[in-house]
Design an enzyme around this catalytic site. Structure first.
Site, PDB file in Angstrom:
ATOM      1  N   GLU A  43       0.892  -1.161   0.000  1.00 36.23           N
ATOM      2  CA  GLU A  43       0.000   0.000   0.000  1.00 36.23           C
ATOM      3  C   GLU A  43       0.927   1.206   0.000  1.00 36.23           C
ATOM      4  O   GLU A  43       1.607   1.485   0.992  1.00 36.23           O
ATOM      5  CB  GLU A  43      -0.879  -0.012   1.261  1.00 36.23           C
ATOM      6  CG  GLU A  43      -1.756   1.222   1.386  1.00 36.23           C
ATOM      7  CD  GLU A  43      -2.394   1.344   2.774  1.00 36.23           C
ATOM      8  OE1 GLU A  43      -2.771   0.316   3.377  1.00 36.23           O
ATOM      9  OE2 GLU A  43      -2.487   2.496   3.261  1.00 36.23           O
ATOM     10  N   ARG A  47       1.432  10.171   0.884  1.00 37.37           N
ATOM     11  CA  ARG A  47       1.930  11.114   1.891  1.00 37.37           C
ATOM     12  C   ARG A  47       3.183  11.790   1.372  1.00 37.37           C
ATOM     13  O   ARG A  47       3.818  12.572   2.075  1.00 37.37           O
ATOM     14  CB  ARG A  47       2.262  10.374   3.198  1.00 37.37           C
ATOM     15  CG  ARG A  47       1.014   9.793   3.847  1.00 37.37           C
ATOM     16  CD  ARG A  47       1.297   8.978   5.079  1.00 37.37           C
ATOM     17  NE  ARG A  47       0.157   8.106   5.324  1.00 37.37           N
ATOM     18  CZ  ARG A  47       0.092   7.198   6.283  1.00 37.37           C
ATOM     19  NH1 ARG A  47       1.101   7.042   7.116  1.00 37.37           N
ATOM     20  NH2 ARG A  47      -0.976   6.443   6.426  1.00 37.37           N
ATOM     21  N   THR A  71      -3.834   6.452   2.048  1.00 40.27           N
ATOM     22  CA  THR A  71      -3.996   7.871   2.362  1.00 40.27           C
ATOM     23  C   THR A  71      -4.633   8.612   1.180  1.00 40.27           C
ATOM     24  O   THR A  71      -4.224   9.708   0.806  1.00 40.27           O
ATOM     25  CB  THR A  71      -2.643   8.522   2.763  1.00 40.27           C
ATOM     26  OG1 THR A  71      -1.878   7.594   3.536  1.00 40.27           O
ATOM     27  CG2 THR A  71      -2.872   9.777   3.605  1.00 40.27           C
ATOM     28  N   LYS A 131     -11.141  -0.644   7.071  1.00 47.47           N
ATOM     29  CA  LYS A 131      -9.854  -0.549   7.764  1.00 47.47           C
ATOM     30  C   LYS A 131     -10.129  -0.068   9.191  1.00 47.47           C
ATOM     31  O   LYS A 131     -10.869   0.896   9.380  1.00 47.47           O
ATOM     32  CB  LYS A 131      -8.981   0.448   6.983  1.00 47.47           C
ATOM     33  CG  LYS A 131      -7.770   0.979   7.722  1.00 47.47           C
ATOM     34  CD  LYS A 131      -6.831   1.673   6.742  1.00 47.47           C
ATOM     35  CE  LYS A 131      -5.865   2.608   7.454  1.00 47.47           C
ATOM     36  NZ  LYS A 131      -4.553   2.662   6.814  1.00 47.47           N
TER      37      LYS A 131
HETATM   38  C1  3PG Z   1      -1.638   3.557   8.211  1.00 49.22           C
HETATM   39  O1  3PG Z   1      -1.911   4.525   7.545  1.00 49.22           O
HETATM   40  O2  3PG Z   1      -2.235   2.504   8.059  1.00 49.22           O
HETATM   41  C2  3PG Z   1      -0.661   3.707   9.308  1.00 49.22           C
HETATM   42  O3  3PG Z   1       0.167   4.804   9.153  1.00 49.22           O
HETATM   43  C3  3PG Z   1       0.149   2.487   9.542  1.00 49.22           C
HETATM   44  O4  3PG Z   1       0.348   2.473  10.889  1.00 49.22           O
HETATM   45  P1  3PG Z   1       1.771   2.210  11.546  1.00 49.22           P
HETATM   46  O5  3PG Z   1       2.716   3.191  10.939  1.00 49.22           O
HETATM   47  O6  3PG Z   1       1.574   2.388  13.016  1.00 49.22           O
HETATM   48  O7  3PG Z   1       2.152   0.786  11.184  1.00 49.22           O
END
Ligand code: 3PG
Length: 320
Positions: A43, A47, A71, A131
């Site tokens: 994924e 960002r 995102t 999610k």
């Molecule tokens: C996401 O967008 O799913 C998170 O940033 C992932 O979370 P983590 O960085 O705590 O693994």
């Protein structure tokens, strides 16, 4: 891949790496590191400015990989991601416009939710995979257990605060489709080009996800009488024995079969968090299910099976 095939692939892999990439030139070596680590999935989050190009490069070079975008905060970004080759769309929150665009264009979409009301919004938009984000900060596995009652039809991709220490707890939760996270693909590792470490962390994560544990060792005996004699030897150590219809147990760890059963000498029972996922993982390591040995629970999930080849004369019995 159809939407169902994509969701099944998430389930079987068990883990989706959540990536923030600053330099699109790193996309190809990163993809190689993921594939080598047993995670042909990514994924790529919007960002950074490099996300779109990274999706394009990875998708073109590795069509066998499942690449999606994360995102994604609006339909325009979803469209951009899909044009670049993204096969699924993920977002931190639930934007109905993004979801509607994806549904209309037959693109699997997994929006983020962390409350019952948001789950209901997802359901009303026709989704049953959501999610759970940010998972740890929103109550983690305990919260997922609470969602199970009213929302038994929903399966979650859980992300936010997941790491090797809590991974197995999520893997055991029945409503978790897969977990996601950035711990094996930290920006620093990508920026340094530390591909070996990324591969190592991916391998470690896929193994941890299985939760493999030796439960007992079973020994074949010609008949019940022979098994009883063996049991008496163990009783000399003060171990308790319990006779059942097909075998006698010595404590919980040794099973004395009342006949010659699977395996030259017997079998080793190994517990796993999810048998379908464990079989997917073990098939890549050269094992296969012994046809006809699978048993399923009321929900159609596998609860036991034997796999082959045997190890050191012992058949491997996978149990949940
Ligand atoms: C996401 O967008 O799913 C998170 O940033 C992932 O979370 P983590 O960085 O705590 O693994």
């Amino acid at each position: 891949m159809t939407k169902d095939e994509i969701f099944n692939f998430f389930h079987d892999l068990g883990i989706v790496p959540v990536i923030k990439i600053d330099d699109a030139d790193k996309a190809i070596p990163l993809a190689k590191a993921l594939i080598e680590g047993g995670m042909p999935c990514a994924e790529i989050t919007f960002r950074t400015a490099a996300a779109e190009e990274a999706i394009r490069k990875m998708s073109e070079a590795f069509p066998e990989m499942l690449i999606g975008a994360g995102t994604v905060i609006n339909p325009e970004l979803a469209q951009k991601a899909v044009k670049a080759g993204a096969k699924f769309i993920v977002s931190a929150g639930l934007n109905p416009d993004t979801v509607k665009w994806c549904v209309a264009n037959d693109i699997p979409v997994v929006p983020g939710v962390c409350t019952p009301s948001e789950i209901e919004t997802g359901l009303s938009l026709g989704l049953n995979v959501l999610k759970f984000f940010p998972a740890e900060a929103s109550g983690g596995v305990g919260m997922l257990k609470n969602f199970q009652g009213p929302f038994s039809q929903v399966r979650f991709m859980t992300t936010g605060g997941i790491n090797p220490s809590n991974l197995s707890d999520y893997a055991k939760a029945p409503n978790v489709l897969a977990v996601g996270g950035s711990w094996m693909v930290k920006d620093a590792l990508i920026n340094e080009g530390n591909w070996a470490e990324i591969t190592r962390l991916c391998k470690e994560a896929t193994t941890l996800m299985q939760g493999f544990e030796i439960v007992h060792v079973g020994f074949n005996n010609k008949n019940e009488e022979e098994a009883t004699k063996v049991a008496e030897e163990f009783e000399k150590f003060g171990f308790s024995t319990k006779k059942g219809s097909s075998s006698t147990f010595v404590n919980k760890e040794i099973e004395l079969m009342h006949k010659m059963f699977y395996g030259t000498h017997g079998h080793i029972a190994i517990r796993a968090n999810d048998l379908e996922r464990a079989v997917f993982y073990l098939e890549k390591k050269g094992f296969s299910v012994v046809k006809g040995t699978e048993k399923f629970d009321a929900k159609g999930k596998m609860k036991v099976c034997y796999i082959e080849p045997e190890v050191a004369g012992f058949a491997i019995h996978l149990v949940k």
